[in-house]
Design an enzyme around this catalytic site. Structure first.
Site, PDB file in Angstrom:
ATOM      1  CG  ASP A  30      34.536  43.262  35.345  1.00 53.72           C
ATOM      2  OD1 ASP A  30      33.688  43.535  34.478  1.00 53.72           O
ATOM      3  OD2 ASP A  30      34.991  42.111  35.511  1.00 53.72           O
ATOM      4  CE  LYS A  66      32.239  39.252  30.066  1.00 53.37           C
ATOM      5  NZ  LYS A  66      32.635  38.845  31.417  1.00 53.37           N
ATOM      6  CD  GLN A 124      33.705  35.660  32.960  1.00 51.17           C
ATOM      7  OE1 GLN A 124      34.031  36.551  32.187  1.00 51.17           O
ATOM      8  NE2 GLN A 124      32.473  35.568  33.443  1.00 51.17           N
TER       9      GLN A 124
END
Ligand code: NAP
Length: 293
Positions: A119, A52, A96
């Protein structure tokens, strides 16, 4: 049979983002920025975070990684997130997952400022997606799948769509995306679904996000359908496969995503789309067209 090539589609979107960011810099604005919080040493999480960050930097997004020990307390993690919430130079915050078991994941997600929730997992953003009220953030995997279907001009309107897997990060938001966009008819299957095959066989578009190799075999798929395989499974020989028996299903499907090289790259590119989307909102610009359905 058409292979839905996530690597190719994502390359195009990355190039567009790169040009867009260059233009902001040319006009004197700072770069968009993404903060990634990594707790512990999980090897898969480390690889995802590295990918990422590398892709972010390629398009001109400034990325920082906050590495925290496995033993960190919930309070300390919350305080790290609050610091990033208060930092005007940060546009997107990603924690994460999964987190260590002593940390309440829901509490952590709720701590992220919804206007930095890249997200799209915060209840406020999920609520916006469900109701269509306001400018929210769509979770990366469903957004990536939607962008891919649009790229290949795959018609969604009024289709029978079956989603196997009902997680908060894939299955549930995917159902909301399809419902919001083109008024498709959605069935969401999970562990307790009786006779999975009777549902999957009816799907014009089948999305599978479970984490079980070869869960979907060719007899479970409708002739001429579109099959989207979200699963990522590492076999004992090290090979990465999805949830769909690709070799057999590909002969029956009209279009199918490979694993790797299908949904994975689209998820990463959607993260960057969402980062630029939040940057735009922070600067008073309109929402990013790729981040809206
Ligand atoms: P998850 O949270 O474990 O959810 C799995 C879902 O599958 C649950 O809803 C579960 O049902 C359901 N399920 C389990 N066994 C089933 C069965 N035999 N039949 C039907 N449904 C069943 O997983 P996730 O985070 O959504 O991830 C799913 C897979 O996608 C994993 O392989 C993950 O690595 C992969 N993934 C890939 C990407 C990408 O970018 N390519 C992104 C995210 C995830 P219950 O709700 O009843 O438990």
């Amino acid at each position: 049979m058409l292979i839905l090539d996530g690597r190719e589609v994502s390359k195009k979107i990355l190039e567009d983002l790169k040009q867009e960011i260059k233009e902001y810099e040319r006009k004197g604005f700072r770069k968009p920025s993404l903060a990634v919080i990594l707790v512990g040493e999980d090897p898969a999480s480390k690889i995802y975070v590295k990918r990422k960050r590398e892709t972010s930097e390629k398009v001109g997004i400034h990325s920082i990684c906050v590495n925290l020990p496995e033993s960190i307390s919930e309070e300390e993690l919350i305080s790290e997130i609050k610091n990033l919430n208060d930092d005007d130079n940060i546009d997107g915050i990603l924690v994460q997952l999964p987190l260590p078991s002593h940390i309440n994941t829901g509490k952590i997600i709720e701590t992220i400022n919804p206007s930095k929730d890249v997200d799209g997992f915060h209840p406020e953003n999920v609520g916006r997606l469900a109701t269509g009220i306001g400018k929210g953030v769509i979770p990366c995997t469903p957004l990536g799948i939607w962008l891919m279907l649009k790229h290949y001009n795959i018609d969604i309107f009024g289709k029978d769509i079956v989603i196997v897997g009902a997680s908060n990060i894939v299955g549930k938001p995917m159902s909301l995306v399809f419902l919001k966009d083109e008024k498709a008819t959605i069935t969401v299957c999970h562990k307790n679904t009786k006779d999975l095959k009777s549902h999957t066989q009816k799907a014009d578009i089948l999305v599978v996000a479970v984490g079980k190799p070869k869960l979907i075999t060719d007899d479970m798929v409708k002739e001429g359908s579109v099959v989207i395989d979200v699963g990522i499974n590492r076999l004992e020989n090290g090979k990465i496969v999805g949830d769909v028996d690709f070799e057999n299903v590909k002969n029956k499907a009209f279009a199918i995503t490979p694993v790797p090289g299908g949904v994975g790259p689209m998820t990463v590119v959607s993260l960057l789309v969402n980062t630029v989307h939040l940057y735009r909102l922070r600067h008073g610009f309109p929402p990013h067209p790729f981040a809206q359905i």
